[in-house]
Design a protein around this motif. Structure first.
Motif, short mmCIF file in Angstrom:
data_model
loop_
_atom_site.label_atom_id
_atom_site.label_comp_id
_atom_site.label_asym_id
_atom_site.label_seq_id
_atom_site.Cartn_x
_atom_site.Cartn_y
_atom_site.Cartn_z
N ALA A 58 -57.43 -83.17 -7.97
CA ALA A 58 -56.09 -82.91 -7.69
C ALA A 58 -55.43 -83.96 -9.05
CB ALA A 58 -55.92 -83.06 -6.75
N THR A 59 -56.20 -85.31 -9.43
CA THR A 59 -55.15 -86.11 -9.78
C THR A 59 -55.35 -85.39 -11.57
OG1 THR A 59 -56.17 -87.19 -8.66
CG2 THR A 59 -55.13 -88.66 -10.86
N LEU A 60 -56.15 -85.00 -11.99
CA LEU A 60 -56.19 -84.57 -13.75
C LEU A 60 -55.65 -83.33 -13.28
CD1 LEU A 60 -57.84 -85.72 -15.87
CD2 LEU A 60 -58.16 -86.66 -13.59
N ARG A 61 -55.71 -82.07 -12.21
CA ARG A 61 -54.28 -80.77 -12.45
C ARG A 61 -53.00 -82.15 -12.63
NH1 ARG A 61 -54.16 -76.63 -7.75
NH2 ARG A 61 -53.03 -76.18 -10.24
N ILE A 62 -52.66 -82.61 -12.00
CA ILE A 62 -51.25 -83.54 -12.31
C ILE A 62 -51.45 -83.83 -13.69
CG2 ILE A 62 -49.63 -85.28 -11.09
CD1 ILE A 62 -50.98 -84.45 -8.46
N ILE A 63 -51.92 -84.79 -13.91
CA ILE A 63 -52.31 -85.49 -15.20
C ILE A 63 -52.04 -84.01 -16.21
CG2 ILE A 63 -53.38 -86.68 -16.76
CD1 ILE A 63 -54.18 -88.62 -14.57
N ASP A 64 -53.03 -82.94 -16.67
CA ASP A 64 -52.86 -81.91 -17.69
C ASP A 64 -51.45 -81.31 -17.27
OD1 ASP A 64 -55.49 -82.74 -17.43
OD2 ASP A 64 -56.10 -80.89 -16.64
N ALA A 65 -50.98 -81.88 -16.07
CA ALA A 65 -49.33 -80.81 -16.35
C ALA A 65 -48.54 -81.69 -16.42
CB ALA A 65 -49.41 -80.24 -14.96
N ILE A 66 -49.16 -82.32 -16.33
CA ILE A 66 -47.71 -83.52 -17.44
C ILE A 66 -47.36 -84.18 -18.49
CG2 ILE A 66 -46.79 -86.14 -17.56
CD1 ILE A 66 -47.58 -86.95 -14.80
N TYR A 67 -48.40 -83.65 -19.09
CA TYR A 67 -48.47 -83.60 -20.85
C TYR A 67 -48.07 -82.31 -20.95
CZ TYR A 67 -52.05 -87.09 -21.26
OH TYR A 67 -52.52 -88.97 -21.87
N ALA A 68 -48.67 -80.62 -20.41
CA ALA A 68 -47.99 -79.56 -20.45
C ALA A 68 -46.88 -79.56 -20.64
CB ALA A 68 -48.85 -78.41 -19.66
#
Lengths: 361, 361
Positions: free
Chosen positions: B340-350
């Motif tokens: 869940a945390t990395l999904r959010i981080i990925d989304a922040i970069y995206a």
């Protein structure tokens, strides 16, 4: 006969940040006398050294007369036209509801009278541009009541950054949460233009622009619920990330449902400033400068002396002085600042509606 | 012979938040012994009541042996394979650099050993999903070192919100600025995955999820400079607005160039919490509860008692207890939290790359 505005050869002496040393006073007419105007502006003008209110207008004549009596204002009118026709009125304070600013400012410009308009200057940037164009065409000055510029905390942040004490600007945060205001018109965006983003946002955005000395290049934001001009629905809260022209990001929050805070953070490469209760007038402002002095991370936190200031008196004196003495360079926000502020607010709404970043060309 | 893990019938008694009351200890093997592991994890395990490190691995055998000698660890290895083949190792702590987590966790799972992996669990959500799948397939538990959950300040915020003291959640802010860390690999996103968003971001995002008890629905963000896997360029700073599944917006800031602050704000309909220095370990945390009590806006601000805690000891004890006693429900973040945390981080970069909002389905 109107008291003539002084030519640039006439001299009025003012004390720095204090009261003018001359007894000369500029005669103001006040359009719109809501709570804010009655509680903040009329007493501030009465306390000022170079301004007085000679006439005011409210929609119901009895209300206007009652307010004039209470405030010691000589003349009361029910219509804008009567007030603007009053030959004694040298300058106009616009304190009507947000949807009334455009017509009030255009009418004042047409009457050849300079204006200090409450924030937000207009409902949107287009309205602001029309006001600026009309005032320019009429050769009258236009000021906007972004009164935060007179707060010691905000002035301190601007100075510390400009003088290099903080180093290079790396980022900022400005937030303003307040209780939802009670005026019925404030809850209808067809009259107010919006919720806390229109009401508190101009203070937040002017603090960003005034402290940083930079403008905003891009905006990403969420506003909820979405403003709806069919129903009058206003937003409850807005969150935005502004990218300044110099590159630093700024986190911005305006809320009518998170009532308990307002403040700024100014992060530089050498130190940062944290200010609490620096935007509202109800609490005692606190500003601390914090810096790293070594490893492992001992933070030195120094409170900066912040004095309370009568910001509305300082504002009316600053604008009155600028109108009495063309050589005075006022601190007050101008029509151009009003346009810039509403462009950013428009972009915040647009970014939220479009779910994408909006660039300000 | 390996010390067998206890069956669910075996009983180990633990004091609440304190040391286990049993002398039984879980045997850990440590993969990767950088600064953080040596300074934080090895001493924490040594101080724990139910864990010990029986073997560690560093790439150079001499380094591994020196670290083992200093830390009183019986065996030192230069390779992951040797450590995982050590029959005494019951569980594996993964403290390698970020790019090494995937292979370390997959290998530990293949060896049938449960894992506590340092944050970020992986370089991105896909890596995290592979780790979770591998651990599930192998029937081993996977934990992630989101150590903020053991901080009293964060626990207090979660409790106050869950118990209704703050009222309905209206918004949050979590920020973490730090000096850029000095490890060379941290400045190369091909090894670190990114800058402060990968390094500090997991703490920030886990604080948001853990305190709110909600997940993130949409993300708007700016990250600069953009991460570049061709050159290894990491971002210096990230600003994001997260919209929680319950609707409240969260302002998030992670920065390696605004070093002086970390904190949270939790705004409820009844009161809010403001915490300073609640994410880092270097300063004394301060948490205040503020509430409006009437008009005109008298704010009551109450400091909450926040005790310092040995978070790394509490974490290793919590995970060790969960592995020794299947009935224990650990506070520790799991593989699912890592995803869940990395999904959010990925989304922040995206979101930053696309200049638009990104929805997390």
């Amino acid at each position: 006969m109107p008291t003539p505005l002084p030519s640039s050869r006439q001299r009025v002496r003012f004390a720095q940040e204090g009261r003018p040393m001359s007894a000369e006073k500029l005669n103001w007419g006040v359009l719109g006398c809501g709570n804010f105007t009655r509680r903040r502006i009329l007493p501030a003008v009465a306390a000022s050294g170079n301004a007085r209110v000679v006439a005011l207008q409210r929609r119901r004549l009895e209300d206007a007369q009652a307010t004039a009596r209470e405030a010691g204002v000589p003349r009361a009118y029910a219509t804008r036209e009567e007030l603007l026709a009053d030959q004694d009125v040298q300058a106009v304070f616009v304190g009507s509801h947000h949807a009334g600013h455009l017509a009030d400012v255009l009418a004042a410009a047409a009457a050849g009278k300079p204006v200090l308009c409450e924030k937000p200057l207009g409902m949107n940037a287009d309205e602001c541009r029309r006001m600026v164009a009309a005032c320019e065409a009429a050769g009258v000055k236009l000021f906007v009541g972004h009164c935060g510029r007179y707060k010691h905390a905000i002035e301190t942040a601007r100075q510390q950054l400009a003088e290099g004490t903080l180093g290079e600007l790396r980022g900022m945060r400005v937030c303003y949460g307040n209780k939802a205001k009670t005026g019925v018109w404030r809850r209808d965006c067809r009259v107010s233009g919006g919720g806390p983003l229109l009401d508190l946002g101009p203070h937040v955005i002017d603090a960003v622009r005034y402290i940083s000395g930079q403008d905003v290049a891009t905006v990403m934001a969420t506003v909820d619920p979405q403003r709806d001009f069919r129903t009058g629905q206003c937003e409850d809260r807005a969150r935005a990330i502004l990218r300044l022209t110099g590159g630093a990001p700024v986190s911005v929050e305006c809320s009518a449902i998170e009532p308990l805070r307002n403040g700024f953070e100014v992060h530089g490469s050498k130190a940062h400033l944290v200010g609490h209760y620096v935007l509202s007038n109800m609490e005692s402002p606190v500003v601390r400068m914090e810096r790293l002095t070594g490893d492992p991370d001992p933070i030195v936190s120094t409170p900066l002396p912040i004095e309370p200031r009568e910001i509305y008196r300082l504002q009316i004196e600053d604008v009155s002085r600028a109108l009495l003495d063309p050589r005075h360079s006022p601190r007050c926000a101008t029509g151009a600042d009003g346009v810039a502020t509403l462009r950013i607010i428009d972009a915040i709404y647009a970014s939220s509606e479009l779910s994408k970043a909006v660039a300000l060309g």
